[in-house]
Each structure stands twice: as structure tokens, then as C-alpha cells.
Design an enzyme around this catalytic site. Structure first.
Site, mmCIF file in Angstrom:
data_model
loop_
_atom_site.group_PDB
_atom_site.id
_atom_site.type_symbol
_atom_site.label_atom_id
_atom_site.label_comp_id
_atom_site.label_asym_id
_atom_site.label_seq_id
_atom_site.Cartn_x
_atom_site.Cartn_y
_atom_site.Cartn_z
ATOM 1 N N ARG A 196 0.836 -1.204 0.000
ATOM 2 C CA ARG A 196 0.000 0.000 0.000
ATOM 3 C C ARG A 196 0.860 1.240 0.000
ATOM 4 O O ARG A 196 1.765 1.368 0.815
ATOM 5 C CB ARG A 196 -0.841 -0.012 1.297
ATOM 6 N N THR B 129 -1.425 7.534 -0.878
ATOM 7 C CA THR B 129 -2.682 7.350 -1.634
ATOM 8 C C THR B 129 -3.517 6.187 -1.118
ATOM 9 O O THR B 129 -4.691 6.062 -1.458
ATOM 10 C CB THR B 129 -2.367 7.078 -3.112
HETATM 11 O O1 LIG Z 1 -7.082 -3.082 2.586
HETATM 12 P P1 LIG Z 1 -5.892 -2.216 2.303
HETATM 13 O O2 LIG Z 1 -6.148 -0.767 2.600
HETATM 14 O O3 LIG Z 1 -5.344 -2.427 0.937
HETATM 15 O O4 LIG Z 1 -4.772 -2.591 3.371
HETATM 16 C C1 LIG Z 1 -4.495 -3.910 3.692
HETATM 17 C C2 LIG Z 1 -3.122 -4.311 3.240
HETATM 18 O O5 LIG Z 1 -2.150 -3.581 4.000
HETATM 19 C C3 LIG Z 1 -1.225 -4.488 4.575
HETATM 20 O O6 LIG Z 1 -0.143 -4.732 3.735
HETATM 21 P P2 LIG Z 1 0.989 -3.607 3.508
HETATM 22 O O7 LIG Z 1 0.662 -2.776 2.333
HETATM 23 O O8 LIG Z 1 1.235 -2.889 4.809
HETATM 24 O O9 LIG Z 1 2.234 -4.452 3.106
HETATM 25 P P3 LIG Z 1 3.135 -5.426 4.008
HETATM 26 O O10 LIG Z 1 2.344 -6.686 4.156
HETATM 27 O O11 LIG Z 1 4.371 -5.587 3.212
HETATM 28 O O12 LIG Z 1 3.393 -4.764 5.333
HETATM 29 C C4 LIG Z 1 -2.054 -5.731 4.757
HETATM 30 O O13 LIG Z 1 -1.295 -6.883 4.973
HETATM 31 C C5 LIG Z 1 -2.892 -5.771 3.519
HETATM 32 O O14 LIG Z 1 -2.263 -6.400 2.422
HETATM 33 O O1 LIG Z 2 -4.593 -1.465 10.231
HETATM 34 C C1 LIG Z 2 -3.927 -1.831 9.247
HETATM 35 C C2 LIG Z 2 -4.208 -1.403 7.930
HETATM 36 C C3 LIG Z 2 -3.443 -1.846 6.902
HETATM 37 N N1 LIG Z 2 -2.417 -2.684 7.159
HETATM 38 C C4 LIG Z 2 -2.130 -3.096 8.407
HETATM 39 O O2 LIG Z 2 -1.196 -3.884 8.598
HETATM 40 N N2 LIG Z 2 -2.872 -2.652 9.423
#
Ligand SMILES: O=P(O)(O)OC[C@H]1O[C@H](OP(=O)(O)OP(=O)(O)O)[C@H](O)[C@@H]1O
Ligand SMILES: O=c1cc[nH]c(=O)[nH]1
Ligand SMILES: [Mg+2]
Length: 209
Positions: free
Chosen positions: A103, A107
């Protein structure tokens, strides 16, 4: 959209351990794995059960046999990797497809950086695995990919889901089936789930936020 909030006392207890800010990465990973197993147990309740004939001490017998190859497990990198071993406790032979999404912190849009899907994914059921459903953008992007590859059915398990994410997922992919340990209150201004448990990836991998 079929959405099951698994209200088992052990799930609630374990989720409480994860919400505790004092829980460090080792215990966090262990408990994430335990909840993943419990959610996967619920999500596989309708797994097709065939039979095979075996020889027992008392003669031949037809016994149950699940075709694990009919499912592909799909962790969303990175945090989904913390969920994967707990699901593989139940489905050790299911082929794994990997989708890397991150993410954008400004944005909140998911950015794809890696993808390796099971070669014979078309026509199969995908079990999407991610601890967090926040805005829903990552899950929607992953399911876009899975459907484009020909997946016939998508189930998803999330540790914690935000109502905003569930609504977005339902609008984009209403045929998705969801199992989650908790539907929390809401998102904060930075797209984090309240009360949630913080950044799941950082807590699983021991990286500071
Ligand atoms: O529903 P959303 O708003 O898309 O957010 C959820 C996403 O955010 C986190 O991943 P992150 O982007 O933090 O990546 P990571 O697993 O590498 O920490 C989580 O594991 C989801 O994949
Ligand atoms: O609360 C949240 C939202 C997105 N990703 C996370 O890991 N935690
Ligand atoms: Mg993260």
C-alpha cells in the site's frame, strides 16, 4: 457477500493477545498462525470429499479423501506470509500462488511488485490469505488478478476486517466468500484499522513502523 465473523472463544482470546502492544514478534507470529488454522478450518468446511479404498486390519474400506490440489492458497505479501503456515497445517499439499502488493502510504492504493501464480490456477478455488482488510484495495487488486487468471471461486480469510473494506470488497467482487476473526470499528485518517492491531507486516517481521 458471504461474510462470516468467526466468534469462537479461542479466536477472541488469541486476537486479544495480538491486540496487546506488548506482544513481540515471536508470540505474534505464533498466535497469527494459530488463528489462521482456526479460520482455515471454518473456510474449508465445504471442501469436496471423495473416497478412496484402503486395506485395513479388517479388510478393504472406503475412506474420505480431500483433493487439496483443487485449492490454491494465495498469500498477499508480505503480511500474508505470516498467515500461510497456519493454513498449511490443514492443507499441506495445496499449491501456493503468491501476490506481492504494498500500500502506498499517501494514496492508500496497492502497488503490485511481484506475482507468481500456480500454473494450473484456471478453474480452481483460491483461498486468499491476508491478516488485514483495511480499505479493501489490496484484496480487490488480488482478486482482480485471480479472476483474470481464471479462478472459479475466491474465498478469503482475514484476521481483522474494517467495515469500509468489506463494503468495498462487496461492491467490487460480491461473489467473494469471507471469513474473519473480527469486524472492527472503522479506519483512521491514515487507513489503519481501529482498534486493529497496528501494522501486521511490521509486527510479523519485527520491522519498526
Ligand atoms: O485493505 P488495504 O487498505 O489495501 O490494506 C491492507 C493491506 O495492507 C497491509 O499490507 P501492507 O501494504 O502494509 O504491506 P506489508 O504486508 O508488506 O506490510 C495488509 O497486509 C494488507 O495487504
Ligand atoms: O490497520 C492496518 C491497515 C493496513 N495494514 C495493516 O497492517 N494494518
Ligand atoms: Mg504493512
Amino acid at each position: 457477500m458471504k461474510t462470516v465473523e468467526v466468534r469462537h472463544p479461542l479466536v477472541a482470546h488469541k486476537l486479544g493477545l495480538l491486540r496487546d502492544a506488548a506482544t513481540g514478534p515471536a508470540l505474534f507470529r505464533q498466535v497469527v498462525g494459530e488463528i489462521a488454522t482456526l479460520l482455515a478450518y471454518e473456510a474449508t468446511a465445504d471442501l469436496a470429499l471423495g473416497t478412496r479404498r484402503i486395506d485395513t486390519w479388517a479388510g478393504p474400506l472406503d475412506v474420505g479423501r480431500c483433493d487439496q490440489d483443487a485449492i490454491t492458497l494465495v498469500p498477499i505479501l508480505r503480511a500474508g506470509l505470516g498467515f500461510l503456515p497456519g493454513v498449511q497445517v490443514l492443507l499441506p499439499s495445496a499449491p501456493v500462488s503468491v501476490i506481492g502488493l504494498r500500500r502506498d502510504e499517501e494514496t492508500l492504493q496497492p502497488q503490485a511488485y511481484y506475482q507468481r501464480l500456480y500454473r494450473d490456477i484456471a478453474g480452481r478455488t483460491a483461498l486468499l490469505i491476508d491478516p488485514m482488510l483495511a480499505t479493501g484495495g489490496s484484496a480487490i487488486a488480488a482478486i482482480d488478478t485471480l479472476k483474470a487468471a481464471g479462478c472459479a471461486r475466491v474465498k478469503a480469510i482475514f484476521l481483522v476486517s474494517a467495515p469500509e473494506g468489506l463494503r468495498a470488497l462487496e461492491a467490487a467482487h460480491p461473489d467473494t466468500e469471507v471469513w474473519t476473526a473480527a469486524i472492527d470499528d472503522r479506519l483512521n485518517d491514515h487507513g489503519y484499522i481501529l482498534p486493529g492491531l497496528g501494522d501486521a507486516g511490521d509486527r510479523i517481521f519485527g520491522t519498526p513502523a
